[in-house]
Motif scaffolding. Structure first.
Motif, PDB file in Angstrom:
ATOM      1  N   ARG A  83      13.846 101.076  16.892  1.00 14.06           N
ATOM      2  CA  ARG A  83      14.923 100.394  17.605  1.00 14.06           C
ATOM      3  C   ARG A  83      15.801 101.408  18.330  1.00 14.06           C
ATOM      4  O   ARG A  83      16.215 101.190  19.474  1.00 14.06           O
ATOM      5  CB  ARG A  83      15.756  99.558  16.615  1.00 14.06           C
ATOM      6  CG  ARG A  83      14.967  98.428  15.975  1.00 14.06           C
ATOM      7  CD  ARG A  83      15.851  97.403  15.308  1.00 14.06           C
ATOM      8  NE  ARG A  83      16.646  97.909  14.202  1.00 14.06           N
ATOM      9  CZ  ARG A  83      16.203  98.037  12.954  1.00 14.06           C
ATOM     10  NH1 ARG A  83      14.942  97.719  12.646  1.00 14.06           N
ATOM     11  NH2 ARG A  83      16.999  98.480  11.987  1.00 14.06           N
ATOM     12  N   HIS A  84      16.079 102.531  17.661  1.00 15.11           N
ATOM     13  CA  HIS A  84      16.836 103.599  18.308  1.00 15.11           C
ATOM     14  C   HIS A  84      16.051 104.140  19.499  1.00 15.11           C
ATOM     15  O   HIS A  84      16.608 104.362  20.586  1.00 15.11           O
ATOM     16  CB  HIS A  84      17.119 104.725  17.310  1.00 15.11           C
ATOM     17  CG  HIS A  84      17.665 105.968  17.939  1.00 15.11           C
ATOM     18  ND1 HIS A  84      16.859 106.989  18.389  1.00 15.11           N
ATOM     19  CD2 HIS A  84      18.938 106.356  18.193  1.00 15.11           C
ATOM     20  CE1 HIS A  84      17.598 107.955  18.889  1.00 15.11           C
ATOM     21  NE2 HIS A  84      18.859 107.605  18.788  1.00 15.11           N
TER      22      HIS A  84
ATOM     23  N   TRP B  25      13.676 101.206  11.965  1.00 18.18           N
ATOM     24  CA  TRP B  25      15.010 101.552  12.468  1.00 18.18           C
ATOM     25  C   TRP B  25      14.892 102.567  13.590  1.00 18.18           C
ATOM     26  O   TRP B  25      15.552 102.426  14.634  1.00 18.18           O
ATOM     27  CB  TRP B  25      15.861 102.120  11.330  1.00 18.18           C
ATOM     28  CG  TRP B  25      17.311 102.296  11.686  1.00 18.18           C
ATOM     29  CD1 TRP B  25      18.331 101.432  11.420  1.00 18.18           C
ATOM     30  CD2 TRP B  25      17.903 103.418  12.360  1.00 18.18           C
ATOM     31  NE1 TRP B  25      19.530 101.938  11.891  1.00 18.18           N
ATOM     32  CE2 TRP B  25      19.283 103.153  12.483  1.00 18.18           C
ATOM     33  CE3 TRP B  25      17.398 104.603  12.879  1.00 18.18           C
ATOM     34  CZ2 TRP B  25      20.166 104.039  13.089  1.00 18.18           C
ATOM     35  CZ3 TRP B  25      18.271 105.490  13.502  1.00 18.18           C
ATOM     36  CH2 TRP B  25      19.636 105.205  13.595  1.00 18.18           C
TER      37      TRP B  25
ATOM     38  N   ARG C 163      24.569 102.442  21.571  1.00 18.29           N
ATOM     39  CA  ARG C 163      24.084 101.083  21.796  1.00 18.29           C
ATOM     40  C   ARG C 163      23.593 100.457  20.494  1.00 18.29           C
ATOM     41  O   ARG C 163      23.865  99.277  20.214  1.00 18.29           O
ATOM     42  CB  ARG C 163      22.951 101.130  22.832  1.00 18.29           C
ATOM     43  CG  ARG C 163      22.338  99.779  23.151  1.00 18.29           C
ATOM     44  CD  ARG C 163      23.364  98.819  23.704  1.00 18.29           C
ATOM     45  NE  ARG C 163      22.744  97.552  24.110  1.00 18.29           N
ATOM     46  CZ  ARG C 163      23.390  96.404  24.196  1.00 18.29           C
ATOM     47  NH1 ARG C 163      24.691  96.362  23.899  1.00 18.29           N
ATOM     48  NH2 ARG C 163      22.772  95.315  24.583  1.00 18.29           N
ATOM     49  N   LEU C 164      22.895 101.241  19.677  1.00 18.79           N
ATOM     50  CA  LEU C 164      22.394 100.711  18.409  1.00 18.79           C
ATOM     51  C   LEU C 164      23.539 100.342  17.471  1.00 18.79           C
ATOM     52  O   LEU C 164      23.503  99.298  16.800  1.00 18.79           O
ATOM     53  CB  LEU C 164      21.474 101.743  17.751  1.00 18.79           C
ATOM     54  CG  LEU C 164      20.627 101.256  16.577  1.00 18.79           C
ATOM     55  CD1 LEU C 164      19.693 100.134  17.004  1.00 18.79           C
ATOM     56  CD2 LEU C 164      19.822 102.408  15.996  1.00 18.79           C
TER      57      LEU C 164
ATOM     58  N   GLU D  23      26.481  99.455  18.378  1.00 20.24           N
ATOM     59  CA  GLU D  23      27.120  98.269  18.949  1.00 20.24           C
ATOM     60  C   GLU D  23      26.388  96.998  18.526  1.00 20.24           C
ATOM     61  O   GLU D  23      27.011  95.970  18.236  1.00 20.24           O
ATOM     62  CB  GLU D  23      27.114  98.399  20.475  1.00 20.24           C
ATOM     63  CG  GLU D  23      27.723  97.228  21.222  1.00 20.24           C
ATOM     64  CD  GLU D  23      27.617  97.398  22.725  1.00 20.24           C
ATOM     65  OE1 GLU D  23      27.506  96.365  23.420  1.00 20.24           O
ATOM     66  OE2 GLU D  23      27.619  98.550  23.205  1.00 20.24           O
ATOM     67  N   LEU D  24      25.066  97.073  18.464  1.00 21.57           N
ATOM     68  CA  LEU D  24      24.262  95.892  18.143  1.00 21.57           C
ATOM     69  C   LEU D  24      24.132  95.645  16.647  1.00 21.57           C
ATOM     70  O   LEU D  24      24.079  94.491  16.204  1.00 21.57           O
ATOM     71  CB  LEU D  24      22.862  96.047  18.747  1.00 21.57           C
ATOM     72  CG  LEU D  24      22.776  96.017  20.279  1.00 21.57           C
ATOM     73  CD1 LEU D  24      21.366  96.359  20.731  1.00 21.57           C
ATOM     74  CD2 LEU D  24      23.205  94.660  20.814  1.00 21.57           C
ATOM     75  N   GLU D  25      24.061  96.729  15.852  1.00 19.08           N
ATOM     76  CA  GLU D  25      23.764  96.586  14.428  1.00 19.08           C
ATOM     77  C   GLU D  25      24.939  96.889  13.516  1.00 19.08           C
ATOM     78  O   GLU D  25      24.856  96.670  12.310  1.00 19.08           O
ATOM     79  CB  GLU D  25      22.574  97.486  14.064  1.00 19.08           C
ATOM     80  CG  GLU D  25      21.331  97.139  14.853  1.00 19.08           C
ATOM     81  CD  GLU D  25      20.076  97.767  14.279  1.00 19.08           C
ATOM     82  OE1 GLU D  25      20.148  98.407  13.204  1.00 19.08           O
ATOM     83  OE2 GLU D  25      19.008  97.605  14.902  1.00 19.08           O
ATOM     84  N   GLY D  26      26.024  97.362  14.085  1.00 22.07           N
ATOM     85  CA  GLY D  26      27.200  97.644  13.286  1.00 22.07           C
ATOM     86  C   GLY D  26      27.243  99.066  12.771  1.00 22.07           C
ATOM     87  O   GLY D  26      26.236  99.783  12.730  1.00 22.07           O
TER      88      GLY D  26
ATOM     89  N   HIS E  72      16.261 102.261  22.870  1.00 25.37           N
ATOM     90  CA  HIS E  72      17.480 102.525  23.641  1.00 25.37           C
ATOM     91  C   HIS E  72      17.458 103.950  24.209  1.00 25.37           C
ATOM     92  O   HIS E  72      17.912 104.189  25.329  1.00 25.37           O
ATOM     93  CB  HIS E  72      18.709 102.340  22.755  1.00 25.37           C
ATOM     94  CG  HIS E  72      18.856 100.949  22.218  1.00 25.37           C
ATOM     95  ND1 HIS E  72      19.002  99.848  23.029  1.00 25.37           N
ATOM     96  CD2 HIS E  72      18.871 100.482  20.933  1.00 25.37           C
ATOM     97  CE1 HIS E  72      19.117  98.761  22.288  1.00 25.37           C
ATOM     98  NE2 HIS E  72      19.027  99.122  21.018  1.00 25.37           N
TER      99      HIS E  72
END
Length: 238
Positions: A93-94, A90, A27-28, A30-33, A97
């Motif tokens: 954020r991980h 960082w 998911r991370l 997908e959102l952050e590249g 999810h």
């Protein structure tokens, strides 16, 4: 002497840590590249798993603190020399999810219900605050009368002192306690060396360890503890 209590590992034994971690990373990404050093998401996911295992081993060995091993994982994964605050951000954020994906394995609640005649505790190579919050969120903290973790104990599995501390918390002798975990050496063999009944939960059916009592799902545990050893190496339980 009969087995009177079961000590449990948490991650990848009760809690699907690997599944939640991969969902969170996917998911991370997908959102952050995708970080520049990887060519596919699958490559990045595999790298994260390897990096996590390496730095967690450093933490378990006392070579890094809990927050430090997280920051080091992020820096190596991204191949960037981040400040602590950047690495922490960082990882937060991980973690958001990751926590959204928390779940028990489907066989956990049924087997705890079946084993309600035994006492239960937890011994983890993590921190008590982290694991207590996890078990509360998963709705099973009340099932375990003792929760011991390496950070607070100052000793980690497979050292005998970690297992003995957990037995002492239950006021039981090691031979009265079974330990269930997903790592053959850290969990099962470590428990055996400390005088407990070590049981390897081999969910992935890796096999290859005839020296260990082995089960492939928790549904096999009640029969094993009651003396039926069809699911593991010959031993005496009951």
């Amino acid at each position: 002497m009969p087995i009177r209590a079961v000590l449990w590992d948490i991650d990848d034994t009760l809690f699907d840590y690997s599944g939640a971690d991969r969902i969170a990373m996917a998911r991370l990404l997908e959102l952050e590249g995708l970080p520049a050093r990887y060519t596919t998401p699958e490559e990045a996911l595999d790298a994260w798993r390897v990096i996590t295992a390496r730095h967690w081993a450093r933490f378990a060995a006392g070579e890094a603190d809990f927050g430090g091993q997280r920051r080091d994982r992020v820096r190596e994964f991204l191949a960037r020399d981040l400040e602590d605050a950047e690495a922490d951000a960082w990882f937060r954020r991980h973690a958001a999810h990751y926590e959204a994906a928390w779940s028990l394995f489907p066989d956990v609640i049924p087997v705890l219900d079946l084993l309600d005649g035994y006492r239960h505790g937890v011994l983890s190579n993590s921190s008590s605050g982290h694991q207590d919050r996890k078990l509360v969120a998963l709705g099973v903290r009340h099932r375990f009368e003792a929760l011991l973790c390496a950070v607070e104990l100052g000793v980690s599995k497979p050292e005998p002192g970690a297992f003995h501390a957990a037995c002492e918390a239950l006021a039981l002798e090691p031979h009265e306690v079974a330990y269930v975990g997903d790592e053959p050496d850290i969990d099962a063999a470590g428990a055996v060396a400390a005088g407990l009944k070590g049981i390897w939960l081999d969910r992935g059916q890796r096999g290859g360890r005839a020296d260990l009592v082995r089960i492939t799902g928790l549904g096999q545990l009640p029969a094993l503890l009651s003396g039926d050893t069809r699911f593991g190496a010959s031993d005496t339980f009951g």
